[in-house]
Design a protein around this motif. Structure first.
Motif, PDB file in Angstrom:
ATOM      1  N   LEU A 201       1.009  -1.405   0.310  1.00  0.00           N
ATOM      2  CA  LEU A 201      -0.262   0.249   0.123  1.00  0.00           C
ATOM      3  C   LEU A 201       0.396   0.830  -0.088  1.00  0.00           C
ATOM      4  CD1 LEU A 201      -2.871  -0.200   0.452  1.00  0.00           C
ATOM      5  CD2 LEU A 201      -2.459   0.824   2.353  1.00  0.00           C
ATOM      6  N   PHE A 202       1.889   1.376   0.814  1.00  0.00           N
ATOM      7  CA  PHE A 202       2.979   2.320   1.221  1.00  0.00           C
ATOM      8  C   PHE A 202       3.889   2.660   0.415  1.00  0.00           C
ATOM      9  CE2 PHE A 202      -0.561   2.348   4.751  1.00  0.00           C
ATOM     10  CZ  PHE A 202      -0.894   3.754   4.760  1.00  0.00           C
ATOM     11  N   GLY A 203       4.349   1.668  -0.293  1.00  0.00           N
ATOM     12  CA  GLY A 203       5.597   1.053  -0.447  1.00  0.00           C
ATOM     13  C   GLY A 203       6.462   0.964   0.208  1.00  0.00           C
ATOM     14  N   ASN A 204       7.974   1.239   0.349  1.00  0.00           N
ATOM     15  CA  ASN A 204       9.184   1.047   0.069  1.00  0.00           C
ATOM     16  C   ASN A 204       9.918   2.497   1.129  1.00  0.00           C
ATOM     17  OD1 ASN A 204      11.909   0.369   1.447  1.00  0.00           O
ATOM     18  ND2 ASN A 204      12.286  -0.792   0.008  1.00  0.00           N
ATOM     19  N   ARG A 205       9.674   2.519   1.868  1.00  0.00           N
ATOM     20  CA  ARG A 205      10.531   3.701   2.724  1.00  0.00           C
ATOM     21  C   ARG A 205      11.329   3.818   2.717  1.00  0.00           C
ATOM     22  NH1 ARG A 205       5.807   7.424   0.724  1.00  0.00           N
ATOM     23  NH2 ARG A 205       4.021   6.343   1.254  1.00  0.00           N
ATOM     24  N   THR A 206      12.184   3.565   2.797  1.00  0.00           N
ATOM     25  CA  THR A 206      13.684   3.433   2.800  1.00  0.00           C
ATOM     26  C   THR A 206      14.311   4.152   1.696  1.00  0.00           C
ATOM     27  OG1 THR A 206      14.416   1.081   1.810  1.00  0.00           O
ATOM     28  CG2 THR A 206      13.394   1.104   3.786  1.00  0.00           C
ATOM     29  N   ARG A 207      15.398   4.707   1.962  1.00  0.00           N
ATOM     30  CA  ARG A 207      16.380   5.558   1.164  1.00  0.00           C
ATOM     31  C   ARG A 207      17.304   5.110   0.891  1.00  0.00           C
ATOM     32  NH1 ARG A 207      17.643  11.133   4.240  1.00  0.00           N
ATOM     33  NH2 ARG A 207      15.550  11.381   4.189  1.00  0.00           N
ATOM     34  N   PRO A 208      17.452   5.534  -0.109  1.00  0.00           N
ATOM     35  CA  PRO A 208      18.375   4.667  -1.383  1.00  0.00           C
ATOM     36  C   PRO A 208      19.824   5.336  -0.772  1.00  0.00           C
ATOM     37  CG  PRO A 208      17.285   5.965  -2.129  1.00  0.00           C
ATOM     38  CD  PRO A 208      16.367   6.432  -1.255  1.00  0.00           C
ATOM     39  N   ASP A 209      20.838   4.646  -0.840  1.00  0.00           N
ATOM     40  CA  ASP A 209      22.182   5.144  -0.528  1.00  0.00           C
ATOM     41  C   ASP A 209      22.901   5.563  -1.604  1.00  0.00           C
ATOM     42  OD1 ASP A 209      25.186   5.582  -0.047  1.00  0.00           O
ATOM     43  OD2 ASP A 209      25.699   3.098   0.628  1.00  0.00           O
ATOM     44  N   TYR A 210      22.547   6.834  -1.244  1.00  0.00           N
ATOM     45  CA  TYR A 210      22.884   8.068  -1.952  1.00  0.00           C
ATOM     46  C   TYR A 210      23.891   8.715  -2.284  1.00  0.00           C
ATOM     47  CZ  TYR A 210      18.237   9.754  -2.400  1.00  0.00           C
ATOM     48  OH  TYR A 210      16.127   9.573  -2.531  1.00  0.00           O
ATOM     49  N   VAL A 211      25.083   7.429  -1.104  1.00  0.00           N
ATOM     50  CA  VAL A 211      26.383   8.194  -1.728  1.00  0.00           C
ATOM     51  C   VAL A 211      26.804   6.739  -2.421  1.00  0.00           C
ATOM     52  CG1 VAL A 211      28.513   8.177  -0.170  1.00  0.00           C
ATOM     53  CG2 VAL A 211      26.511   9.022   1.157  1.00  0.00           C
ATOM     54  N   ALA A 212      26.659   6.084  -2.368  1.00  0.00           N
ATOM     55  CA  ALA A 212      26.762   4.888  -2.841  1.00  0.00           C
ATOM     56  C   ALA A 212      26.177   4.815  -4.745  1.00  0.00           C
ATOM     57  CB  ALA A 212      26.679   3.327  -2.681  1.00  0.00           C
ATOM     58  N   LEU A 213      25.360   5.380  -5.136  1.00  0.00           N
ATOM     59  CA  LEU A 213      24.494   5.487  -6.230  1.00  0.00           C
ATOM     60  C   LEU A 213      25.862   6.006  -6.642  1.00  0.00           C
ATOM     61  CD1 LEU A 213      20.786   5.604  -5.341  1.00  0.00           C
ATOM     62  CD2 LEU A 213      22.469   4.336  -6.506  1.00  0.00           C
ATOM     63  N   LEU A 214      25.852   7.802  -6.502  1.00  0.00           N
ATOM     64  CA  LEU A 214      26.686   8.517  -6.932  1.00  0.00           C
ATOM     65  C   LEU A 214      28.338   8.366  -7.059  1.00  0.00           C
ATOM     66  CD1 LEU A 214      25.526  11.550  -4.602  1.00  0.00           C
ATOM     67  CD2 LEU A 214      25.098  11.171  -7.168  1.00  0.00           C
ATOM     68  N   ALA A 215      28.547   7.600  -6.071  1.00  0.00           N
ATOM     69  CA  ALA A 215      30.198   6.919  -6.129  1.00  0.00           C
ATOM     70  C   ALA A 215      29.783   5.508  -7.677  1.00  0.00           C
ATOM     71  CB  ALA A 215      30.488   6.223  -5.185  1.00  0.00           C
ATOM     72  N   ALA A 216      29.016   5.271  -8.056  1.00  0.00           N
ATOM     73  CA  ALA A 216      28.962   4.161  -9.056  1.00  0.00           C
ATOM     74  C   ALA A 216      28.297   5.087 -10.260  1.00  0.00           C
ATOM     75  CB  ALA A 216      27.312   2.708  -8.459  1.00  0.00           C
ATOM     76  N   GLY A 217      28.440   6.277  -9.983  1.00  0.00           N
ATOM     77  CA  GLY A 217      28.348   6.903 -11.421  1.00  0.00           C
ATOM     78  C   GLY A 217      27.049   7.925 -11.242  1.00  0.00           C
ATOM     79  N   ALA A 218      26.079   7.560 -10.750  1.00  0.00           N
ATOM     80  CA  ALA A 218      24.568   8.481 -10.639  1.00  0.00           C
ATOM     81  C   ALA A 218      24.888   9.772 -11.122  1.00  0.00           C
ATOM     82  CB  ALA A 218      23.926   8.030  -9.685  1.00  0.00           C
TER      83      ALA A 218
END
Length: 104
Positions: free
Chosen positions: A8-25
């Motif tokens: 109903l509400f979805g997954n509310r956990t925050r992505p690991d933005y630091v890791a995403l950026l380090a991977a080239g996001a």
């Protein structure tokens, strides 16, 4: 029961933005050019929300995760939804002023 609420509400956990950026996001700021000029995240790209649909093919070719930001998180949420509907992996980073903590 938990699965019901999660669906109903979805997954509310925050992505690991630091890791995403380090991977080239890629960080896309969907505010207007005027707003962007008044301040933005250094490595962000300005693609206003109203022009985002015209850039989908170009973004898809990059094969990168996309993180959207704006002033409050509302437009970036709409942009994230547009990108996901187009088959791209995208996350709503919310307000650019808050998100910049992940870029240092």
């Amino acid at each position: 029961m938990f699965r019901f609420f999660k669906s109903l509400f979805g997954n509310r956990t925050r992505p690991d933005y630091v890791a995403l950026l380090a991977a080239g996001a890629i960080v896309i700021d969907v505010r207007t050019p005027e707003e962007y000029r008044m301040g933005h995240i250094q490595q962000s790209v300005n693609i206003p929300l109203q022009t985002l649909s015209h850039k989908m093919g170009e973004l898809a070719k990059k094969k990168k995760v996309i993180i959207t930001v704006c002033r409050s998180g509302s437009r970036s949420g709409m942009a994230k939804n547009m990108l996901q509907r187009a088959g791209l992996e995208a996350y709503n980073g919310g307000a650019w002023t808050s998100f910049q903590q992940y870029t240092k």
